[in-house]
Scaffold this active site. Structure first.
Site, PDB file in Angstrom:
ATOM      1  CG  LEU A  43      34.610  -7.738  19.781  1.00  9.63           C
ATOM      2  CD1 LEU A  43      35.527  -8.481  20.749  1.00  9.63           C
ATOM      3  CD2 LEU A  43      33.549  -6.946  20.544  1.00  9.63           C
ATOM      4  N   GLY A  44      35.008  -4.872  15.728  1.00 10.71           N
ATOM      5  CA  GLY A  44      35.720  -3.916  14.883  1.00 10.71           C
ATOM      6  C   GLY A  44      35.537  -2.500  15.397  1.00 10.71           C
ATOM      7  CE  LYS A  80      23.090   3.908  10.077  1.00 13.06           C
ATOM      8  NZ  LYS A  80      23.945   3.419   9.020  1.00 13.06           N
ATOM      9  CD  GLU A 103      25.926   9.353   6.092  1.00 15.98           C
ATOM     10  OE1 GLU A 103      26.701   8.552   5.553  1.00 15.98           O
ATOM     11  OE2 GLU A 103      25.502   9.227   7.256  1.00 15.98           O
ATOM     12  CE1 TYR A 104      25.350   6.397   0.920  1.00 17.01           C
ATOM     13  CE2 TYR A 104      25.347   6.261  -1.469  1.00 17.01           C
ATOM     14  CZ  TYR A 104      25.633   5.703  -0.238  1.00 17.01           C
ATOM     15  OH  TYR A 104      26.190   4.463  -0.170  1.00 17.01           O
TER      16      TYR A 104
END
Length: 312
Positions: free
Chosen positions: A8-9, A163, A170-171
């Site tokens: 639950l982070g 993903k 994204e990088y």
């Protein structure tokens, strides 16, 4: 739908909240008792009605391995486990086979959306059987943004592979923005660098949410003076490059972006020491020593070493 959420982070906690807002019953377990609904993983499993569904949102690697192994001992035939962390797709295939031996289903889901996902929804890339995906559709429909944002990418492992490639892209995008910003800052001709980036947010081919976030960062710290030029990597960039090597697919941009992050962690580049030493040896070029810049003359050590003869 009833679902257990392990971890639950920042991501797992927000996902649990979005599911609750969507009308689902969520039982959460976390090692931090202040945010956990139950005291143990066993209590979480015991609180769910069969067939159970448990979503795992813990760090990739040993924490995920241990959690899935425990769930394999606690769950029963017909139950279903989802790994929504940033696991390596190879690990998904092992976990899926491990749970299948006990009749427990497994789905891997690459999740993107970060801290904004609670309000905006999460992009979801799922890998698993058609039956398991259909069973989980009410959960996916609640978590994803309105409209698009979900793909059943393929069999187990496909969700995290998708993903992984997403993060590799994204990088490259982040590195391109970073290099453009550094050049604009270095050139005297452009006086308003933050304003330049802001102007690109509308009507240009590079407009994007990533650009919006960068403009937001520049509004908070126009010259980024509060930050250190140090960037970690989550591991998915490395896995993307490794997969490219395995499949003989050239990824020069993503590979370069990954290496740029490695370089950011070196206060004094060992490789550049070698380059500086060699430039000094063959050309007498100045080098920067610990005490300051200096140039070695013709009588410097190595200056009398003749260049090698060419051999045909």
């Amino acid at each position: 739908m009833q679902i257990g959420m392990v971890g639950l982070g920042k991501m797992g906690g927000n996902m649990a909240e979005r599911l609750r807002r969507g009308g689902h019953e969520v039982v959460g377990y976390d090692r931090n008792p202040e945010v956990s609904d139950v005291p143990s993983l066993k209590d979480l499993v015991d609180s769910l009605a069969a067939p159970r569904t448990v979503w795992v949102m813990v760090p990739a690697g040993p924490p995920t391995h241990a959690t899935i192994e425990q769930l394999g001992e606690l769950l029963s035939e017909g139950d279903l486990v989802i790994d929504g962390g940033n696991s390596h797709y190879v690990d998904d295939q092992k976990h899926g086979a491990q749970l299948a031996e006990k009749g427990i289903g497994f789905v891997d889901v690459g999740v993107s959306g970060g801290v904004w996902g609670l309000e905006n929804g999460y992009a979801l890339m799922a890998g698993g059987s058609e039956g398991d995906i259909r069973r989980l559709w009410p959960v996916f429909e609640t978590l994803k943004p309105e409209g698009d944002g979900f793909v059943h990418a393929g069999d187990v492992g496909a969700g995290h592979f998708a993903k992984m490639v997403h993060n590799g892209i994204e990088y490259g995008m982040m590195q391109a923005f970073a290099e453009g910003w550094e050049l604009l800052e270095a050139a005297d001709v452009v006086k308003d660098v933050p304003g330049t980036f802001a102007s690109w947010r509308h009507g240009t081919v590079i407009r994007s949410w990533l650009l919006d976030l960068f403009v937001r960062a520049l509004n908070e710290d126009p010259d980024l003076s509060d930050l250190q030029g140090y960037a970690q990597d989550s591991g998915e960039g490395r896995w993307t490059v490794q997969a490219a090597v395995e499949h003989a697919v050239p990824l020069p941009v993503i590979t370069s972006a990954l290496y740029a992050r490695f370089a950011s962690r070196q206060p004094d580049s060992p490789a550049m020491k070698v380059v500086a030493a060699l430039r000094n040896q063959f050309g007498g070029h100045a080098v920067a020593s610990k005490e300051g810049a200096h140039a070695k003359g013709a009588d410097s050590p190595g200056a009398d070493v003749a260049p090698p003869r060419e051999v045909s």
